[in-house]
Design an enzyme around this catalytic site. Structure first.
Site, mmCIF file in Angstrom:
data_model
loop_
_atom_site.group_PDB
_atom_site.id
_atom_site.type_symbol
_atom_site.label_atom_id
_atom_site.label_comp_id
_atom_site.label_asym_id
_atom_site.label_seq_id
_atom_site.Cartn_x
_atom_site.Cartn_y
_atom_site.Cartn_z
ATOM 1 C CB CYS A 14 -0.920 -0.004 1.219
ATOM 2 S SG CYS A 14 -0.015 0.241 2.747
ATOM 3 C CG HIS A 43 3.306 -7.623 9.652
ATOM 4 N ND1 HIS A 43 3.795 -7.795 10.921
ATOM 5 C CD2 HIS A 43 2.480 -6.561 9.735
ATOM 6 C CE1 HIS A 43 3.276 -6.908 11.726
ATOM 7 N NE2 HIS A 43 2.476 -6.134 11.031
ATOM 8 C CD GLU A 127 -3.571 2.013 12.517
ATOM 9 O OE1 GLU A 127 -3.338 1.149 11.659
ATOM 10 O OE2 GLU A 127 -4.606 2.705 12.520
ATOM 11 C CB THR A 163 -5.685 2.709 9.038
ATOM 12 O OG1 THR A 163 -4.590 1.916 9.454
ATOM 13 C CG2 THR A 163 -5.542 4.127 9.526
ATOM 14 C CB SER A 219 -0.049 -9.105 8.151
ATOM 15 O OG SER A 219 -0.908 -8.222 7.492
ATOM 16 C CG ASN A 221 -3.126 -5.642 5.925
ATOM 17 O OD1 ASN A 221 -3.215 -6.108 4.812
ATOM 18 N ND2 ASN A 221 -1.970 -5.344 6.479
HETATM 19 FE FE1 F3S Z 1 -1.236 1.351 4.285
HETATM 20 FE FE2 F3S Z 1 -1.339 3.651 5.482
HETATM 21 FE FE3 F3S Z 1 -3.519 2.487 4.739
HETATM 22 S S1 F3S Z 1 0.028 2.001 5.965
HETATM 23 S S2 F3S Z 1 -3.088 0.305 4.859
HETATM 24 S S3 F3S Z 1 -1.973 3.259 3.394
HETATM 25 S S4 F3S Z 1 -3.193 3.552 6.615
#
Ligand code: F3S
Length: 495
Positions: A14, A43, A127, A163, A219, A221
């Site tokens: 990202c 990660h 975070e 986030t 990770s 996400n």
């Molecule tokens: Fe990446 Fe920043 Fe979003 S680290 S997942 S762009 S909050």
């Protein structure tokens, strides 16, 4: 039938992770000094291993940081940790993702007003811990609707999300919180990159028989992507191609692939290639044998070397009506030695070798054409060799930057490299056009197909950044093969 493989467009690093990595690499390259990161930068074990080889380590407890470059990763840190680092005279580089920075500013504002702040996220995640640091004693972490039910009712509250939170979990939790507080300052702080990736994953999972979720075990996400995929189809989570279990693909036709925000493009590419091979193996030994041949043909890289040798033959044959077997063979073998096993050298050497190959290629023209035509042919061939190299290397730019390979795309930043590519593609097109007029040889117009083909590839690459499997390599070499064979064929075939 072999597998139908689809990868979500947003797979790969990202914006925040890419920015943090770029900052780290920039510092490492500029200073040459060791760099420390607060926690793992991303990660992904392969990336961390490559960084270790460049003396970039996670900061250890009690390590003396005076004068050392310390990177604050994209997740951010608490103000206390930042203060401690400054006091210890570390050279702090803040690579906190700007989107995380915005959430920090929101919670700080409300905490200063003594308003309770609820963070909907994972307790213990870096975070979330960083955000709590900005909340003073006003911060509360709620992982989901279950925990929100247990909250004590109150007057006013501020609500933010980690986030990388799942939007559905955020909404469900928020609804419960709103019923418990008279006034709720709500901020949907889920980052666009996350929601886009989750939406794409959900859509692809609905269309697939199996979803392969690529990313680190730790990770958050990636875990969320797996949760989303699991609700729609069979799902497997892997860190690398070695983790793929052929058994899980039994009865599967459509394979969807998604990846966490810190998964490098080359890991996704390896996984695509392995799954494609599994699909062909399922078809029997003959299709699998042909597929393996194709992989070796492109990877070694025969398709590149033969393409360049053919281009050399086509140019010389058009101008002299003689086939330069020896020269073309030399050019092909040199490219094969130069690039065998995907070796990427460095910017200066690459440019020098491209120029040298072009000089070798035009040697047979000496005495047959004017100096002007010879120079044009030299520029055309040199720039075309370089363009093919640039296209290939720009697909590996992530890996090269991390491991410290100074290829042209790794040395130039992405925008400069793109500009360089567009200019050099334009130069080769112009040379083909002028050659066609100067040598009164309309056949040279066919060579315009090479730069045009590269432009098409560039467009495709932009949509799928960083990927380069067998088909992509063919797409790069196809314009060279087609133009060269076309020109040779048009002249050699009896009319
Ligand atoms: Fe990446 Fe920043 Fe979003 S680290 S997942 S762009 S909050």
């Amino acid at each position: 039938m072999a597998f139908k493989i689809k990868v979500v467009e947003s797979a790969g690093f990202c914006f925040g992770v890419r920015k943090a990595l770029d900052r780290l690499i920039e510092i490492r390259n500029k200073t040459g000094a060791p760099v420390r990161t607060l926690g793992p930068l991303i990660h992904n074990e392969q990336v961390l291993e490559a960084l270790k080889n460049r003396d970039v380590h996670e900061l250890q407890k009690d390590e003396n940081v005076a004068g050392t470059h310390v990177i604050i990763r994209a997740h951010g840190v608490t103000p206390e940790i930042r203060k401690q680092l400054m006091e210890q005279q570390a050279r702090v580089c803040d690579a906190t993702c700007p989107k995380v920075g915005q959430v920090q500013a929101i919670v700080k504002k409300y905490a200063q007003k003594k308003c309770p702040v609820i963070i909907i996220g994972d307790r213990g995640h870096a975070e979330v811990e960083g955000l709590l640091g900005y909340c003073g004693d006003c911060g509360i972490v709620v992982t989901g609707p279950g925990e929100a039910e247990k909250l004590v009712e109150g007057d006013e509250v501020c609500v933010v999300a980690q986030t990388t939170q799942d939007p559905l979990v955020f909404q469900q939790t928020l609804e419960i919180i709103k019923q418990k507080f008279l006034s709720c300052h709500e901020f949907n702080t889920i980052c666009d990159a996350t929601s886009e990736r989750q939406a794409e994953t959900r859509k692809l999972a609905e269309e697939s028989d199996i979803m392969v979720v690529v990313g680190g075990k730790n990770s958050a996400n990636t875990r969320r992507l797996a949760d989303i995929a699991e609700k729609n189809c069979r799902t497997t989570m892997v860190q690398s191609a070695d983790d793929l279990d052929p058994e899980s693909f039994t009865g599967v036709h459509r394979v969807g692939i998604t990846a966490g925000a810190s998964t490098p493009a080359w890991v996704i590419r390896e996984i695509v290639e392995k799954i494609r091979l599994l699909g062909w193996e399922r078809e029997g030994w003959l299709p699998s044998f042909f597929y393996k041949c194709l992989v070796y043909f492109t990877r070694l890289p025969f398709s590149w070397a033969i393409g360049m040798a053919l281009l050399c033959i086509a140019v010389v044959y058009t101008l002299t009506k003689q086939v330069p077997w020896l020269t073309a063979g030399t050019v092909g073998i040199m490219i094969w030695i130069w690039k065998s096993r995907g070796k990427r050298v460095n910017a200066g050497l690459d440019m020098g070798i491209s120029g040298f190959l072009a000089i070798v290629s035009v040697c047979p023209l000496y005495g047959h054409v004017s100096e002007g035509v010879m120079i044009l042919a030299l520029i055309y061939l040199g720039v075309t060799y370089l363009n093919r190299l640039l296209l290939f290397d720009s697909l590996h730019v992530q890996a090269d930057k991390i491991s410290g390979h100074p290829t042209i795309p790794a040395v130039l930043c992405a925008e400069k490299c793109d500009l360089f590519l567009w200019v050099s593609i334009g130069v080769s097109a112009l040379c083909a056009l002028i050659l066609s007029l100067a040598a009164s040889e309309p056949l040279f117009g066919v060579f315009l197909f090479v730069p045009a083909g590269f432009v098409v590839f560039l467009g495709k690459k932009r949509r799928k950044p960083g990927w380069c499997d067998v088909r992509d390599v063919f797409l790069m070499d196809a314009p060279i093969w087609l133009a060269s064979l076309g020109v040779i064929g048009l002249q050699a075939l009896p009319v």
